[in-house]
Design an enzyme around this catalytic site. Structure first.
Site, PDB file in Angstrom:
ATOM      1  N   HIS A 104      -8.065  11.648 -10.457  1.00  0.00           N
ATOM      2  CA  HIS A 104      -7.209  11.595  -9.262  1.00  0.00           C
ATOM      3  C   HIS A 104      -6.505  12.934  -9.086  1.00  0.00           C
ATOM      4  O   HIS A 104      -5.993  13.508 -10.049  1.00  0.00           O
ATOM      5  CB  HIS A 104      -6.170  10.480  -9.428  1.00  0.00           C
ATOM      6  N   ARG A 116       7.700   6.649   2.811  1.00  0.00           N
ATOM      7  CA  ARG A 116       8.063   7.966   2.269  1.00  0.00           C
ATOM      8  C   ARG A 116       7.568   9.088   3.174  1.00  0.00           C
ATOM      9  O   ARG A 116       8.241  10.097   3.373  1.00  0.00           O
ATOM     10  CB  ARG A 116       7.467   8.132   0.859  1.00  0.00           C
ATOM     11  N   LYS A 141      -1.713   2.911  -8.887  1.00  0.00           N
ATOM     12  CA  LYS A 141      -3.058   2.767  -8.275  1.00  0.00           C
ATOM     13  C   LYS A 141      -4.152   2.982  -9.314  1.00  0.00           C
ATOM     14  O   LYS A 141      -5.154   2.283  -9.323  1.00  0.00           O
ATOM     15  CB  LYS A 141      -3.226   3.779  -7.134  1.00  0.00           C
TER      16      LYS A 141
HETATM   17  N1  URA Z   1      -0.707  10.929  -4.047  1.00  0.00           N
HETATM   18  C1  URA Z   1      -0.352   9.621  -4.165  1.00  0.00           C
HETATM   19  O1  URA Z   1      -1.182   8.742  -4.327  1.00  0.00           O
HETATM   20  N2  URA Z   1       0.970   9.334  -4.093  1.00  0.00           N
HETATM   21  C2  URA Z   1       1.915  10.244  -3.930  1.00  0.00           C
HETATM   22  O2  URA Z   1       3.077   9.900  -3.902  1.00  0.00           O
HETATM   23  C3  URA Z   1       1.533  11.592  -3.795  1.00  0.00           C
HETATM   24  C4  URA Z   1       0.196  11.920  -3.869  1.00  0.00           C
END
Ligand code: URA
Length: 449
Positions: free
Chosen positions: A83, A169, A188
């Site tokens: 990621h 956000r 996630k």
């Molecule tokens: N990527 C994400 O999944 N969440 C964040 O808060 C910032 C980048």
């Protein structure tokens, strides 16, 4: 009854939130029981006061508990997920994941769409006509078993709290917070079910963590959350001052990814994929010697085996593989406008954030939640940092849907380039490596998990 105003006041005053309180707050927000205005106030309090490590772990757990998790037990082998914390021109996953899958490490990636000025893997993949990314959990497992690789959109059932929190956000200036980013990413990644997690934490002008200290803090926090929640996690900290590669925009980036898999991509994209790929091979139990891992990956690139994996995945997910065979078909914006250098010298900056904003304005990303992106549009850079340039030479090309949208983007894009008389100092792409054992500036020779 949850006293949200009390939790806002406590965080505003720098006091701690307990694990059960965090669970209740995040759960209630995910269910729609806490209004956006209260959650926005709490997020802003967190932005200024931060969260302790314990509170961040509690927030990650609470977000994870807001939805389902993927069971990958049916996919054989050690599953490694990767990621990125978000960058401009970051098409790494489209090259790296087929490459690592070709080496025998099964990869199932739940990827996202573009966020703010940064692009998302799902939007890029969907520039291939027909390709489906909204897959059922069973379809994900079937594609992964058949091809060794599946890239699917984050399902709405996985971490719904992040879906709501991120959207809030994004519009309340609370994205750039280390604990909020860490909880968002790690919830996630853990829900997506891989055994091991490799993070690419971006730092620089186009990243959410703009300086090295913040990026290191973010990387260390995420690695420690992974350990606490039972997933071996490592992070590479990499530069994002200028865009990665030359292409910014969905189909343009997909084209560049296919060209890289054919051995013709830009050096920085290839280098980052080899560095991350060697780590993924080590984490997947294939090859702990990173130099040997790189050599194996280079071979898989030059033999075309990694490209074959991408082609198979595109076919298995319903995409038209003709666009992989003939990637120039991806370059279909009707308007192309040149940006030329106003002076002679060296390119000393290509400001990633400005280039990213420019691509979003052209329609490659979303200015409002839920808008459809135009896959064709974006920016193609012709010069990157360090390149000598003559007055009148091509710096970049704007790919637009209409002439007026392209004309609007040109002055903004011009501001991204700084040309100086002297060449700039070269900056390293890989700036740090974080494992549960600590931080180092360079990659080790061997990485044993
Ligand atoms: N990527 C994400 O999944 N969440 C964040 O808060 C910032 C980048």
């Amino acid at each position: 009854m949850l006293a949200v105003n009390e939790l806002i006041r406590r965080k505003r005053d720098g006091q701690a939130i307990s694990g059960p309180e965090m669970e209740e707050l995040i759960g209630a927000y995910a269910n729609g029981e806490v209004p956006d205005y209260q959650m926005a106030a709490w997020l802003m309090a967190v932005y200024f006061q931060g969260l302790s490590r314990g509170e961040t772990v509690a927030m990650t757990r609470a977000m994870l508990n807001s939805g389902a998790t993927v069971d990958m037990a049916d996919v054989p082998g050690i599953k490694v997920d990767k990621h990125s914390s978000g960058g401009v021109g970051d098409k790494t996953s489209l090259v790296l994941l087929p490459l690592v899958a070709a080496a025998g490490v099964p990869v199932v990636k739940m990827a996202g769409r573009g966020l703010g000025h940064t692009g998302g893997t799902i939007d890029k993949l969907e520039s291939v006509p027909g390709l489906r990314t909204e897959l059922t959990p069973q379809e994900v497992v079937t594609v992964a078993e058949r091809v060794g690789l599946c890239i699917a959109a984050q399902s709405k059932q996985l971490v719904p709290a992040d879906g709501r929190l991120y959207a809030l956000r994004d519009v309340t200036a609370t994205v750039e917070s280390v604990p909020l980013i860490a909880a968002s990413i790690m919830s996630k990644k853990i829900a997506a079910g891989a055994d091991r997690i490799l993070l690419d934490v971006k730092t620089g002008k186009g990243a959410f963590a703009q300086d090295m200290d913040t990026a290191r803090q973010l990387a260390e926090l995420m690695v420690s959350i992974g350990a606490e929640l039972g997933r071996t996690t490592a992070a590479l900290v990499t530069g994002m001052d200028q865009p990665l590669g030359l292409a910014v925009g969905n189909a343009l980036e997909m084209h560049e990814a296919v060209m890289t898999l054919r051995g013709a991509g830009p050096a920085d994209v290839r280098e980052l994929c080899l560095a991350l790929g060697a780590l993924m091979l080590a984490m997947g139990g294939q090859e702990t010697d990173l130099a040997k891992g790189r050599a194996k990956l280079k071979e898989l690139l030059s033999s075309g085996q990694a490209l074959t994996v991408l082609r198979k995945m595109v076919a298995a997910q319903g995409g038209d593989t003709g666009f992989i065979e003939a990637p120039e078909r991806l370059l279909s914006a009707p308007v192309r406008l040149p940006l030329v250098a106003a002076e002679t010298g060296y390119v000393s900056e290509v400001h990633a954030r400005i280039v990213g904003d420019c691509a979003v304005r052209l329609g490659a990303g979303r200015m409002q939640k839920g808008t459809k992106v135009d896959h064709r549009v974006g920016i193609l850079l012709h010069k990157k940092v360090g390149a000598p340039v003559m007055r009148g030479e091509l710096l970049a090309e704007v790919h637009a849907a209409q002439p007026d949208r392209g004309q609007e983007a040109l002055p903004l894009l011009k501001d991204a380039f700084v040309i100086t008389a002297q060449p700039p100092q070269p900056a390293a792409l890989v700036r740090g490596f974080v494992t549960p054992d600590g931080f180092s500036r360079q990659l080790p020779k061997e990485f044993k998990v």
